[in-house]
Design an enzyme around this catalytic site. Structure first.
Site, short mmCIF file in Angstrom:
data_model
loop_
_atom_site.label_atom_id
_atom_site.label_comp_id
_atom_site.label_asym_id
_atom_site.label_seq_id
_atom_site.Cartn_x
_atom_site.Cartn_y
_atom_site.Cartn_z
N GLY A 74 0.85 -1.15 -0.07
CA GLY A 74 0.01 -0.17 -0.06
C GLY A 74 0.80 1.37 0.04
O GLY A 74 0.32 2.37 0.39
N TRP A 77 -0.58 4.05 -2.52
CA TRP A 77 -1.66 4.84 -2.09
C TRP A 77 -1.25 5.98 -0.70
O TRP A 77 -1.50 7.04 -0.82
CB TRP A 77 -2.48 3.46 -1.40
CG TRP A 77 -3.66 4.00 -0.85
CD1 TRP A 77 -4.55 5.33 -0.86
CD2 TRP A 77 -4.83 3.33 0.33
NE1 TRP A 77 -5.62 5.33 -0.17
CE2 TRP A 77 -5.88 4.10 0.22
CE3 TRP A 77 -4.46 2.14 0.57
CZ2 TRP A 77 -6.86 3.70 1.25
CZ3 TRP A 77 -5.68 1.59 1.55
CH2 TRP A 77 -6.71 2.40 1.63
N HIS A 153 11.47 0.63 -0.76
CA HIS A 153 11.29 -0.73 -0.40
C HIS A 153 12.19 -1.38 0.34
O HIS A 153 12.05 -2.43 0.82
CB HIS A 153 10.83 -1.34 -1.71
CG HIS A 153 9.26 -1.36 -2.24
ND1 HIS A 153 8.14 -0.97 -1.38
CD2 HIS A 153 9.11 -1.00 -3.54
CE1 HIS A 153 7.10 -0.88 -2.12
NE2 HIS A 153 7.64 -1.02 -3.54
N ARG A 174 0.89 -4.84 5.43
CA ARG A 174 -0.25 -5.40 4.86
C ARG A 174 0.00 -6.96 5.21
O ARG A 174 0.80 -7.36 5.28
CB ARG A 174 -0.23 -5.34 3.43
CG ARG A 174 -1.40 -5.72 2.67
CD ARG A 174 -1.35 -5.35 1.33
NE ARG A 174 -2.89 -5.70 0.76
CZ ARG A 174 -3.18 -5.54 -0.61
NH1 ARG A 174 -2.07 -5.44 -1.50
NH2 ARG A 174 -4.28 -5.89 -1.14
N SER A 272 -9.09 7.58 -3.44
CA SER A 272 -10.10 6.51 -3.21
C SER A 272 -9.36 5.64 -4.11
O SER A 272 -8.68 5.73 -5.19
CB SER A 272 -11.41 6.83 -3.73
OG SER A 272 -11.32 7.10 -4.67
N LYS A 303 -6.77 -4.51 -7.38
CA LYS A 303 -7.93 -5.05 -6.56
C LYS A 303 -8.36 -4.22 -5.44
O LYS A 303 -9.71 -3.94 -5.26
CB LYS A 303 -8.07 -6.59 -6.53
CG LYS A 303 -9.50 -6.87 -6.33
CD LYS A 303 -9.63 -8.74 -6.33
CE LYS A 303 -10.95 -9.03 -5.99
NZ LYS A 303 -10.89 -10.34 -5.93
S1 PPS Z 1 4.49 -1.28 -5.18
O1 PPS Z 1 4.24 -1.83 -6.67
O2 PPS Z 1 5.19 -2.20 -4.41
O3 PPS Z 1 4.64 -0.13 -5.06
O4 PPS Z 1 3.14 -1.61 -4.56
P1 PPS Z 1 2.03 -0.76 -3.37
O5 PPS Z 1 1.71 0.41 -3.98
O6 PPS Z 1 2.97 -0.91 -2.09
O7 PPS Z 1 0.86 -1.88 -3.03
C1 PPS Z 1 0.07 -2.05 -4.25
C2 PPS Z 1 -1.26 -2.45 -3.58
O8 PPS Z 1 -1.82 -1.46 -3.28
C3 PPS Z 1 -3.37 -1.31 -4.07
N1 PPS Z 1 -3.71 0.08 -3.82
C4 PPS Z 1 -4.83 0.66 -3.28
N2 PPS Z 1 -5.60 -0.10 -2.43
C5 PPS Z 1 -6.55 0.66 -1.76
N3 PPS Z 1 -6.86 1.96 -2.12
C6 PPS Z 1 -5.99 2.64 -3.12
N4 PPS Z 1 -6.12 3.99 -3.35
C7 PPS Z 1 -4.95 1.86 -3.68
N5 PPS Z 1 -4.03 2.40 -4.70
C8 PPS Z 1 -3.06 1.08 -4.78
C9 PPS Z 1 -2.85 -2.02 -5.21
O9 PPS Z 1 -3.93 -2.33 -5.94
C10 PPS Z 1 -2.34 -3.28 -4.82
O10 PPS Z 1 -2.85 -4.05 -4.15
P2 PPS Z 1 -3.78 -5.37 -4.88
O11 PPS Z 1 -4.19 -6.04 -3.80
O12 PPS Z 1 -2.78 -6.09 -5.82
O13 PPS Z 1 -4.99 -4.73 -5.65
#
Ligand code: PPS
Length: 342
Positions: A74, A77, A153, A174, A272, A303
């Protein structure tokens, strides 16, 4: 046997040839293999040796905010919310400027070159270098004016030991089941990784701590040990999903941004899941013909669910995963109890 290079004081170790071969078969882009790095034996691509000392000596500024976490926890986000909160709620810039330009991902080691972003090879200084964007992101982070929001990371052990004395750090955690599923999709999506197997094969590697940037538990426990430091804010993805306003209030307090409830609600709305998925500034998959991404795979913003791993793992996979939770979490010191209980 330990291998080291003059340019890099961080110890790196080659993987056993059999494992190296297995990873090279399963990942289309690991033709140069992976290395174990530092005392935590984190798995990184070999060109990390060009940058490890730079990460370990990175000069953080007092007004920097670092968003840290294991991949897929996350961080994107959180970055988006923190960037808006620390930049006068400038939603117009946030919508129109890619997040990676506003808020660099310091250790972009699985480099993907993206159109429009520093598409230069001037950092290709060494024959080992196979990621033209890594150095560019590092240079971007160095030159960006304050206040900087920097995504990382890498675990604490590969960063300057004084980082928490230098700036604020937000660690996002997470549930490992959801991280594993999300990471599986990302590792198929990125051409620089090109995982070719299915989820069951990925889980097998995950449970053997053979995924890029793993082991997960070590990453988590290094941060958990520092959770009471006043410059560290610990956030859970699950809590952000459950009550975002409450977590934004914690962020506001931690960052001393002094935002009203109405302003925090605007941040929540802007960030969101639906909005971040719909915007190319935050969803890499919407960048037309991005050369770094495999067509036909799940999107970068995918997702956004919690607990969905239970629907994706078969009972056999669940048993393997639970065994890994029990053994893996015990060998590394303390970890958040909520991720080890049933
Ligand atoms: S990365 O690629 O390592 O930087 O990934 P990271 O951003 O840490 O995490 C990606 C997951 O966060 C989900 N995501 C969100 N969830 C809820 N709300 C918002 N706004 C949001 N934006 C990104 C993203 O979809 C990845 O999770 P999954 O389970 O794959 O959907």
């Amino acid at each position: 046997m330990a291998e080291n290079r003059d340019s890099c004081p961080v110890m790196t170790f080659p993987l056993a040839p059999k494992i190296q071969q297995e990873l090279q078969t399963k990942f289309g882009s690991f033709d140069k293999g992976l290395l174990e790095v530092g005392p935590g034996r984190y798995l990184l691509p070999p060109h990390c040796r060009l940058y490890l000392d730079k990460y370990a000596q990175f000069r953080f500024r007092p007004d920097d905010v670092v968003v840290m976490g294991f991949p897929r926890s996350g961080t994107t986000w959180t970055q988006e919310m923190v960037w808006c909160m620390t930049h006068d709620l400038d939603f117009t810039t946030a919508i129109n400027t890619p997040l990676r330009e506003r808020s660099p991902f310091l250790d972009t080691l699985t480099g993907f070159s993206l159109p429009g972003f520093l598409a230069v090879n001037i950092f290709k200084q060494h024959p080992d270098e196979d990621s033209s964007t890594t150095g560019a992101f590092l240079a971007r982070a160095e030159s960006l004016p304050s206040p900087r929001v920097i995504k990382i990371h890498l675990p604490f052990s590969l960063l300057p030991p004084s980082i928490l004395e230098s700036c604020k750090v937000i660690y996002v955690a997470r549930h490992p089941g959801d991280v594993c599923v999300s990471y599986y999709h990302l590792q198929r999506l990125l051409k620089s990784v090109n995982f070719k197997g299915d989820l069951e094969e990925f889980l097998d590697l995950w449970c053997r701590d053979l995924v890029l940037r793993g082991p997960y538990w070590s990453h988590l426990s290094e941060a958990w040990a520092k959770r009471t430091h006043p410059n560290l804010l610990w956030l859970y993805y699950e809590d952000m999903k459950k009550d975002l306003l409450r977590e934004l209030q914690c962020l506001d307090h931690f960052l001393a941004t002094g935002l009203t409830e109405d302003e925090l609600l605007q941040v929540a709305q802007h960030s969101s899941f639906a909005n971040m998925k719909a915007r190319p500034a935050t969803n890499l998959s919407l960048i037309p013909e991005s050369p770094g991404l495999m067509p036909g795979e799940a999107e970068f913003v995918r997702k956004g669910a919690t607990g969905d791993w239970v629907n994706r793992f078969t009972s056999q996979m669940k048993a393997k995963f639970q065994a890994w939770v029990e053994t893996g979490s015990k060998g590394v010191g303390e970890v958040p109890p909520r991720y080890t209980q049933g």
